[in-house]
Scaffold this motif. Sequence first.
Motif, PDB file in Angstrom:
ATOM      1  N   GLY A 202       0.809  -1.216   0.000  1.00 60.40           N
ATOM      2  CA  GLY A 202       0.000   0.000   0.000  1.00 60.40           C
ATOM      3  C   GLY A 202       0.837   1.258   0.000  1.00 60.40           C
ATOM      4  O   GLY A 202       0.493   2.247   0.666  1.00 60.40           O
ATOM      5  N   LEU A 203       1.933   1.251  -0.769  1.00 58.95           N
ATOM      6  CA  LEU A 203       2.859   2.380  -0.796  1.00 58.95           C
ATOM      7  C   LEU A 203       2.434   3.432  -1.810  1.00 58.95           C
ATOM      8  O   LEU A 203       1.705   3.148  -2.755  1.00 58.95           O
ATOM      9  CB  LEU A 203       4.260   1.884  -1.158  1.00 58.95           C
ATOM     10  N   ARG A 204       2.944   4.633  -1.634  1.00 64.94           N
ATOM     11  CA  ARG A 204       2.754   5.680  -2.642  1.00 64.94           C
ATOM     12  C   ARG A 204       3.719   5.481  -3.805  1.00 64.94           C
ATOM     13  O   ARG A 204       3.357   5.635  -4.964  1.00 64.94           O
ATOM     14  CB  ARG A 204       2.964   7.059  -2.003  1.00 64.94           C
ATOM     15  N   HIS A 205       4.975   5.183  -3.484  1.00 62.26           N
ATOM     16  CA  HIS A 205       5.993   4.944  -4.502  1.00 62.26           C
ATOM     17  C   HIS A 205       6.913   3.836  -4.016  1.00 62.26           C
ATOM     18  O   HIS A 205       7.114   3.655  -2.812  1.00 62.26           O
ATOM     19  CB  HIS A 205       6.841   6.198  -4.760  1.00 62.26           C
ATOM     20  N   ALA A 206       7.484   3.104  -4.947  1.00 65.00           N
ATOM     21  CA  ALA A 206       8.527   2.132  -4.632  1.00 65.00           C
ATOM     22  C   ALA A 206       9.477   2.051  -5.811  1.00 65.00           C
ATOM     23  O   ALA A 206       9.054   2.094  -6.965  1.00 65.00           O
ATOM     24  CB  ALA A 206       7.939   0.759  -4.325  1.00 65.00           C
ATOM     25  N   ALA A 207      10.755   1.943  -5.515  1.00 68.28           N
ATOM     26  CA  ALA A 207      11.775   1.728  -6.543  1.00 68.28           C
ATOM     27  C   ALA A 207      12.664   0.601  -6.056  1.00 68.28           C
ATOM     28  O   ALA A 207      13.355   0.738  -5.031  1.00 68.28           O
ATOM     29  CB  ALA A 207      12.588   2.998  -6.781  1.00 68.28           C
ATOM     30  N   VAL A 208      12.624  -0.525  -6.750  1.00 71.85           N
ATOM     31  CA  VAL A 208      13.403  -1.700  -6.380  1.00 71.85           C
ATOM     32  C   VAL A 208      14.629  -1.764  -7.271  1.00 71.85           C
ATOM     33  O   VAL A 208      14.517  -1.895  -8.489  1.00 71.85           O
ATOM     34  CB  VAL A 208      12.568  -2.986  -6.506  1.00 71.85           C
ATOM     35  N   VAL A 209      15.786  -1.666  -6.654  1.00 73.42           N
ATOM     36  CA  VAL A 209      17.053  -1.620  -7.377  1.00 73.42           C
ATOM     37  C   VAL A 209      17.634  -3.025  -7.484  1.00 73.42           C
ATOM     38  O   VAL A 209      17.687  -3.760  -6.496  1.00 73.42           O
ATOM     39  CB  VAL A 209      18.047  -0.691  -6.651  1.00 73.42           C
ATOM     40  N   ASP A 210      18.047  -3.386  -8.675  1.00 72.56           N
ATOM     41  CA  ASP A 210      18.703  -4.664  -8.908  1.00 72.56           C
ATOM     42  C   ASP A 210      20.124  -4.373  -9.344  1.00 72.56           C
ATOM     43  O   ASP A 210      20.351  -3.767 -10.394  1.00 72.56           O
ATOM     44  CB  ASP A 210      17.959  -5.454  -9.996  1.00 72.56           C
ATOM     45  N   VAL A 211      21.104  -4.757  -8.525  1.00 71.13           N
ATOM     46  CA  VAL A 211      22.498  -4.413  -8.810  1.00 71.13           C
ATOM     47  C   VAL A 211      23.325  -5.663  -9.042  1.00 71.13           C
ATOM     48  O   VAL A 211      22.979  -6.740  -8.567  1.00 71.13           O
ATOM     49  CB  VAL A 211      23.122  -3.595  -7.654  1.00 71.13           C
ATOM     50  N   PRO A 212      24.440  -5.538  -9.780  1.00 69.59           N
ATOM     51  CA  PRO A 212      25.305  -6.689 -10.014  1.00 69.59           C
ATOM     52  C   PRO A 212      25.898  -7.226  -8.710  1.00 69.59           C
ATOM     53  O   PRO A 212      26.075  -6.487  -7.738  1.00 69.59           O
ATOM     54  CB  PRO A 212      26.411  -6.128 -10.923  1.00 69.59           C
TER      55      PRO A 212
END
Length: 326
Positions: free
Chosen positions: A77-87
Motif C-alpha cells: 500500500g505504498l505511494r511509490h517504490a523503486a526496487v534496485v537490482d544491482v550486479p
Amino acid sequence: MGPVDSADDRRLLATVARRYYLQDASKVQIAQELGLSRFKVARLLTEARDRGVVRIEIAPQAAVDTALSEQLIEHLGLRHAAVVDVPLFSDDAQAAVHLREEIGRTAAVLLHQVLGEGDVLGLPWSRTVSAMVTALETLPRVPVVQLSGALTVTDVAATPVDVVREAARLSGGPAHHFYAPLVAADIESARMMQRQPSVAGTFAHIDDVTVAVVGIGAWLPGESTIIDLVDAPTAAALTAAGTVGEISGAFIDAEGNAVDSELAQRLITVSVDQLRAVPHVIGLVTGPSRAGVVRAAVGGGLVDSLVTDSELATALLATEPVITRS
C-alpha cells in the motif's frame, strides 16, 4: 569552416569545452572572455565533440525492476517504490558500498520527482541518506530541516549538518541544523542539549516538514548502527521491550508503535509521533533481514514510499499484505 588541426586550434577547443562543460560558463560568458561571437562558441563546442576533444558518456545506473516495484506498491500500500537490482560482487564490503550508492542515486531521482516548491525537506543522519544527497544535482527551492544528531562512523565522513547544508545549497533554501550527537551520555545530558537554542530551534521546524527521507535499521547486530554502539544489556532490554528496529533512532515494535526506554530518552532525534505526522516519508533500506521492521514502519503509518533492493522486496512480497494504519 573545416575541422581544425593545429595545436593552437585544439587548445582553443579544449579551453572552450573546459569552460562550458566543467566550469559551467555560459556560451555568452565564453564569447566575451575570448573575444568571439556566441555562434562561434557554439560551433567550437560542436567541433570539440566531433573531433573527440570532448567525450560525453552516460554513467550506467542500477536497473530499477519496474514490475517488482509495482508489486511492492500494491502489496504494502505504498505511494511509490523503486526496487534496485544491482550486479553481484565477490567482496561483501564492495557490494555494500555499491548498493548504497545505487540506492542513493535512485532515491535522488524519486526525491526530485516528489519534492516541489512549498515543501519542507527533513533529513536525518543515515549512510543511505548521505549517499542520496551526494547523488543529487538540483532541488526545488525548499527549506531543509535536520532530524537527528550525529553518529561518528569510520565509513561515512559526512555529518547530518553536512548533509543538510549540501541539500540546502542545492535548493537555495534555508538550512535548519544543529551540532549534537545522536546518543547522549545520559538522560540529563540529552535534556540539556535539547534545550540548546540551535537544537530547540531546529526541532521547532520538524512539524513543518512535508517530505522526509530516512534510513531504516533492524534491531539486530550489524543491521543498526545504534545496536552496534550500545552495550549488550541495553540492547537486550530494548529487544525484551519488543523493539524490531529503528528509524533514525526512533525505536518501534512490530506494530509500528514507539518503544520507550532509557536509551530512547538519551537520543537527540525525531520521535515516532513526529515521523507519523510527516505527510510523505521515503524509507531507504536494503537486505531481507529488515523485512520485519519495514512492515512495521509501513503498517504503522511511518513510511509511505520505499527505495530498496530486490532481495528485500522479494522477502516482503512473501509476507502477508500490509494494512496501513491511517
